[in-house]
Design a protein around this motif. Structure first.
Motif, PDB file in Angstrom:
ATOM      1  N   THR A 131       0.824  -1.209   0.000  1.00  0.00           N
ATOM      2  CA  THR A 131       0.000   0.000   0.000  1.00  0.00           C
ATOM      3  C   THR A 131       0.855   1.254   0.000  1.00  0.00           C
ATOM      4  O   THR A 131       0.586   2.215  -0.734  1.00  0.00           O
ATOM      5  CB  THR A 131      -0.928   0.012   1.240  1.00  0.00           C
ATOM      6  N   ARG A 132       1.919   1.248   0.806  1.00  0.00           N
ATOM      7  CA  ARG A 132       2.823   2.415   0.861  1.00  0.00           C
ATOM      8  C   ARG A 132       3.521   2.625  -0.473  1.00  0.00           C
ATOM      9  O   ARG A 132       3.632   3.756  -0.965  1.00  0.00           O
ATOM     10  CB  ARG A 132       3.858   2.206   1.959  1.00  0.00           C
ATOM     11  N   THR A 133       4.012   1.527  -1.077  1.00  0.00           N
ATOM     12  CA  THR A 133       4.707   1.634  -2.364  1.00  0.00           C
ATOM     13  C   THR A 133       3.768   2.150  -3.436  1.00  0.00           C
ATOM     14  O   THR A 133       4.127   3.005  -4.243  1.00  0.00           O
ATOM     15  CB  THR A 133       5.271   0.261  -2.767  1.00  0.00           C
ATOM     16  N   HIS A 134       2.530   1.628  -3.441  1.00  0.00           N
ATOM     17  CA  HIS A 134       1.540   2.059  -4.432  1.00  0.00           C
ATOM     18  C   HIS A 134       1.208   3.538  -4.262  1.00  0.00           C
ATOM     19  O   HIS A 134       1.112   4.275  -5.220  1.00  0.00           O
ATOM     20  CB  HIS A 134       0.276   1.212  -4.294  1.00  0.00           C
ATOM     21  N   ALA A 135       1.066   3.975  -3.002  1.00  0.00           N
ATOM     22  CA  ALA A 135       0.740   5.372  -2.742  1.00  0.00           C
ATOM     23  C   ALA A 135       1.873   6.291  -3.164  1.00  0.00           C
ATOM     24  O   ALA A 135       1.655   7.382  -3.707  1.00  0.00           O
ATOM     25  CB  ALA A 135       0.443   5.546  -1.251  1.00  0.00           C
ATOM     26  N   THR A 136       3.117   5.854  -2.949  1.00  0.00           N
ATOM     27  CA  THR A 136       4.278   6.647  -3.342  1.00  0.00           C
ATOM     28  C   THR A 136       4.368   6.786  -4.852  1.00  0.00           C
ATOM     29  O   THR A 136       4.641   7.862  -5.396  1.00  0.00           O
ATOM     30  CB  THR A 136       5.580   6.010  -2.810  1.00  0.00           C
ATOM     31  N   ASN A 137       4.110   5.689  -5.550  1.00  0.00           N
ATOM     32  CA  ASN A 137       4.179   5.710  -7.023  1.00  0.00           C
ATOM     33  C   ASN A 137       3.098   6.581  -7.620  1.00  0.00           C
ATOM     34  O   ASN A 137       3.280   7.220  -8.664  1.00  0.00           O
ATOM     35  CB  ASN A 137       4.090   4.272  -7.575  1.00  0.00           C
ATOM     36  N   VAL A 138       1.918   6.590  -6.980  1.00  0.00           N
ATOM     37  CA  VAL A 138       0.818   7.413  -7.475  1.00  0.00           C
ATOM     38  C   VAL A 138       1.113   8.875  -7.241  1.00  0.00           C
ATOM     39  O   VAL A 138       0.908   9.723  -8.093  1.00  0.00           O
ATOM     40  CB  VAL A 138      -0.498   7.016  -6.777  1.00  0.00           C
TER      41      VAL A 138
END
Length: 239
Positions: free
Chosen positions: A232-239
């Motif tokens: 979730t953190r990685t996805h949020a950072t990429n977005v």
């Protein structure tokens, strides 16, 4: 007993090798890791079973080598097999959770088939029961729960569920973490019906199997939470 363990292992490896390319894992690497993990797992499982049932083997220590007569500690074998796999995965620089997801359905499949061998050998049997599907094994004077077949049924359900989830998984490691949770849950439930190769731990209601199963569930649950949170953190950072 030995034949069904061979069939279970063969099916598990075959299933994993078929899916290795979609995980970006070379079939040769998958086969080598499977081979050494299975080998050390068999050794670990037998050693753990003999040590926890030493009174049975003390009069004739050489009988510990007669593995075709039955008697394996799954958690002992599973622990040593996982340790071997982790070492080989790191040595070959393969993404560990990717390979874990690849192996998860195979572990459930192989285990489910292998437990049929336990039923054939009459080991790991259940507590006495008057239910119509109770089985009378040689040397017993009362029918018992066929806990080996309970294990087969529950693990084949786990295999089917993980296979269904495979193309729908959200993050790497999800299948492996879920396998630990479900497999630990299966063993915790099944342990209430078991009698063969179990020892009471507390008040006669809980066994060492319950304790290990609870630890496996806890590890799987924590692992699932950590990996999901990281995704979730990685996805949020990429977005």
């Amino acid at each position: 007993y030995g034949f069904m363990w061979v069939v279970g292992i063969w099916l598990a490896v075959w299933w994993g090798l078929r899916r290795a390319p979609r995980y970006g894992v070379a079939p040769d690497d998958a086969l080598d890791i499977a081979f050494w993990s299975v080998l050390t797992g068999i050794v670990g499982g037998r050693v753990a079973f003999v040590l926890t049932n030493w009174s049975q083997y003390a009069p004739d220590p050489l009988s510990a080598f007669r593995v075709w007569e039955g008697g394996m500690s799954y958690f002992g074998g599973f622990g040593l097999a996982i340790a071997t796999a982790i070492y080989l995965i790191r040595a070959r620089r393969i993404p560990i959770w990717q390979l874990g997801d690849l192996a998860a359905p195979s572990l459930a499949l192989g285990y489910g088939i292998a437990r049929i061998g336990c039923f054939a050998a009459g080991c790991c049997y259940g507590a006495p029961t008057d239910l119509p599907w109770g089985v009378l094994f040689p040397g017993h004077d009362h029918a018992v729960h066929p806990t080996q077949l309970y294990a087969t049924g529950m693990n084949l359900l786990i295999f089917a569920g993980l296979t269904w989830l495979e193309p729908r998984k959200r993050f790497q490691g999800q299948l492996f973490a879920l396998f630990l949770v479900l497999h630990g849950l299966y063993r915790f439930i099944n342990e209430f019906f078991r009698a063969g190769a179990t020892s009471a731990l507390m008040l006669g209601a809980f066994t060492y199997g319950h304790l290990v199963a609870a630890v496996v569930m806890a590890v799987g649950g924590v692992l699932y939470w950590v990996l999901a949170r990281r995704h979730t953190r990685t996805h949020a950072t990429n977005v």
